[in-house]
Design a protein around this motif. Structure first.
Motif, mmCIF file in Angstrom:
data_model
loop_
_atom_site.group_PDB
_atom_site.id
_atom_site.type_symbol
_atom_site.label_atom_id
_atom_site.label_comp_id
_atom_site.label_asym_id
_atom_site.label_seq_id
_atom_site.Cartn_x
_atom_site.Cartn_y
_atom_site.Cartn_z
ATOM 1 N N UNK A 4 1.155 -1.424 0.196
ATOM 2 C CA UNK A 4 -0.075 0.446 -0.409
ATOM 3 C C UNK A 4 0.675 1.058 -0.209
ATOM 4 N N UNK A 5 0.219 2.213 -0.695
ATOM 5 C CA UNK A 5 1.908 3.060 -1.066
ATOM 6 C C UNK A 5 1.464 4.537 0.133
ATOM 7 N N UNK A 6 -0.343 4.872 -0.570
ATOM 8 C CA UNK A 6 -0.921 6.121 0.169
ATOM 9 C C UNK A 6 -2.245 5.636 0.972
ATOM 10 N N UNK A 7 -3.148 5.874 1.752
ATOM 11 C CA UNK A 7 -3.886 5.997 1.497
ATOM 12 C C UNK A 7 -4.768 7.722 0.744
ATOM 13 N N UNK A 8 -5.772 7.421 0.107
ATOM 14 C CA UNK A 8 -6.394 8.777 -0.158
ATOM 15 C C UNK A 8 -7.390 9.354 0.325
ATOM 16 N N UNK A 9 -7.537 10.310 0.638
ATOM 17 C CA UNK A 9 -8.698 10.887 1.838
ATOM 18 C C UNK A 9 -9.231 12.354 1.319
ATOM 19 N N UNK A 10 -10.209 12.798 0.822
ATOM 20 C CA UNK A 10 -11.631 14.155 0.345
ATOM 21 C C UNK A 10 -11.665 13.827 1.155
ATOM 22 N N UNK A 11 -10.729 15.670 1.657
ATOM 23 C CA UNK A 11 -11.423 16.962 2.245
ATOM 24 C C UNK A 11 -12.089 17.814 1.413
ATOM 25 N N UNK A 12 -13.140 18.440 2.250
ATOM 26 C CA UNK A 12 -13.646 19.864 1.755
ATOM 27 C C UNK A 12 -12.648 20.745 1.891
ATOM 28 N N UNK A 13 -12.275 21.328 3.698
ATOM 29 C CA UNK A 13 -11.614 22.426 3.396
ATOM 30 C C UNK A 13 -9.953 21.878 3.595
ATOM 31 N N UNK A 14 -8.965 22.031 2.974
ATOM 32 C CA UNK A 14 -7.702 21.504 2.405
ATOM 33 C C UNK A 14 -7.068 21.974 4.037
ATOM 34 N N UNK A 43 -2.036 17.305 -0.364
ATOM 35 C CA UNK A 43 -1.308 17.214 0.735
ATOM 36 C C UNK A 43 -0.944 15.980 1.567
ATOM 37 N N UNK A 44 0.235 15.628 1.553
ATOM 38 C CA UNK A 44 0.946 14.624 2.134
ATOM 39 C C UNK A 44 1.915 14.183 3.514
ATOM 40 N N UNK A 45 1.496 13.284 3.939
ATOM 41 C CA UNK A 45 2.037 12.872 5.602
ATOM 42 C C UNK A 45 2.312 11.626 6.175
ATOM 43 N N UNK A 46 3.430 11.610 6.488
ATOM 44 C CA UNK A 46 4.023 10.542 6.235
ATOM 45 C C UNK A 46 3.807 10.162 7.939
ATOM 46 N N UNK A 47 3.550 8.731 8.615
ATOM 47 C CA UNK A 47 3.386 8.613 9.578
ATOM 48 C C UNK A 47 4.039 6.757 9.748
ATOM 49 N N UNK A 48 5.007 6.889 10.701
ATOM 50 C CA UNK A 48 5.970 5.384 10.020
ATOM 51 C C UNK A 48 6.121 5.555 8.987
ATOM 52 N N UNK A 49 5.958 4.387 7.890
ATOM 53 C CA UNK A 49 6.327 3.721 7.114
ATOM 54 C C UNK A 49 5.135 4.217 6.036
ATOM 55 N N UNK A 50 3.878 4.789 6.913
ATOM 56 C CA UNK A 50 2.957 4.576 5.990
ATOM 57 C C UNK A 50 2.815 6.682 5.706
ATOM 58 N N UNK A 78 -7.499 3.967 -2.393
ATOM 59 C CA UNK A 78 -6.392 3.166 -1.634
ATOM 60 C C UNK A 78 -4.977 2.836 -2.894
ATOM 61 N N UNK A 79 -4.130 3.188 -2.063
ATOM 62 C CA UNK A 79 -2.861 3.415 -3.551
ATOM 63 C C UNK A 79 -2.474 2.359 -3.036
ATOM 64 N N UNK A 80 -2.076 1.370 -4.246
ATOM 65 C CA UNK A 80 -1.115 0.401 -4.456
ATOM 66 C C UNK A 80 0.678 0.734 -5.466
ATOM 67 N N UNK A 81 1.801 0.089 -4.725
ATOM 68 C CA UNK A 81 2.973 0.560 -5.325
ATOM 69 C C UNK A 81 2.987 -0.538 -6.589
ATOM 70 N N UNK A 82 3.166 -0.222 -7.263
ATOM 71 C CA UNK A 82 4.342 -1.857 -8.541
ATOM 72 C C UNK A 82 4.627 -1.233 -9.683
ATOM 73 N N UNK A 83 5.618 -2.739 -9.977
ATOM 74 C CA UNK A 83 6.926 -1.944 -10.208
ATOM 75 C C UNK A 83 6.674 -2.186 -11.584
ATOM 76 N N UNK A 84 5.516 -2.085 -13.016
ATOM 77 C CA UNK A 84 6.134 -2.076 -13.270
ATOM 78 C C UNK A 84 3.692 -1.722 -13.917
ATOM 79 N N UNK A 85 3.896 -0.181 -13.954
ATOM 80 C CA UNK A 85 2.222 -0.348 -14.076
ATOM 81 C C UNK A 85 1.535 -0.451 -15.557
ATOM 82 N N UNK A 86 2.252 -0.641 -16.568
ATOM 83 C CA UNK A 86 1.836 -1.261 -17.535
ATOM 84 C C UNK A 86 1.640 -2.751 -17.625
ATOM 85 N N UNK A 87 2.334 -2.562 -17.075
ATOM 86 C CA UNK A 87 1.979 -4.718 -16.442
ATOM 87 C C UNK A 87 0.869 -5.305 -16.096
ATOM 88 N N UNK A 88 0.976 -4.093 -15.624
ATOM 89 C CA UNK A 88 -0.150 -4.732 -13.839
ATOM 90 C C UNK A 88 -1.363 -4.098 -13.897
#
Ligand code: ZN
Length: 135
Positions: A4-14, A43-50, A78-88
């Motif tokens: 899991x590369x990141x989790x995206x959260x929709x917000x209305x007031x940035x 906006x990106x936040x890092x929490x430990x490895x996430x 939910x975003x997953x990191x892939x090695x080769x996006x075209x192949x995936x």
């Protein structure tokens, strides 16, 4: 898929959301970036490895504006990191998943991305992402 590369959260007031998640995760936003092709400010936040990605619509036609109008603020993808996006992408297509774009497109945070329609993925909007220059 690598992780899991990141989790995206929709917000209305940035700025309110940035404050809230900075307090919640006890860390500062480390990157703010607009993605014109998606009409979003991120906006990106890092929490430990996430990683958490906050997304605000920059206009009324943005997918984030439509999501919030329908469902309100909250977890968007939910975003997953892939090695080769075209192949995936071709693997998922063959498995019957509906891809929202035919070609990988530039996303936030130096990534090539592709989205999988929630209708074909158990109600979850899935993002594939590949670090630019990693392949
Ligand atoms: Zn994302």
């Amino acid at each position: 898929m690598k992780k899991v590369e990141h989790i995206g959260i929709a917000v209305s007031d940035f700025s309110a959301a940035c404050d809230l998640y900075e307090k919640l995760l006890n860390t500062k936003v480390y990157k703010v970036e607009e993605v014109d092709s998606e009409s979003v400010r991120t906006a990106f936040l890092q929490s430990g490895p996430n990683k958490i990605e906050l997304l605000e619509a920059t206009n009324a036609d943005s997918p984030i504006a439509r999501f919030i109008a329908k469902k309100g603020e909250g977890i968007h993808h939910i975003a997953f990191e892939v090695e080769d996006i075209k192949a995936e992408m071709s693997r998922l297509k063959q498995e019957g998943f509906i891809l929202l774009n035919d070609e990988p497109k530039p996303g936030a945070d130096n990534k090539l991305v592709c989205f999988v329609h929630p209708r074909s993925a158990g109600g979850v909007l899935v993002e594939l992402c590949q670090e630019v220059g990693s392949h």
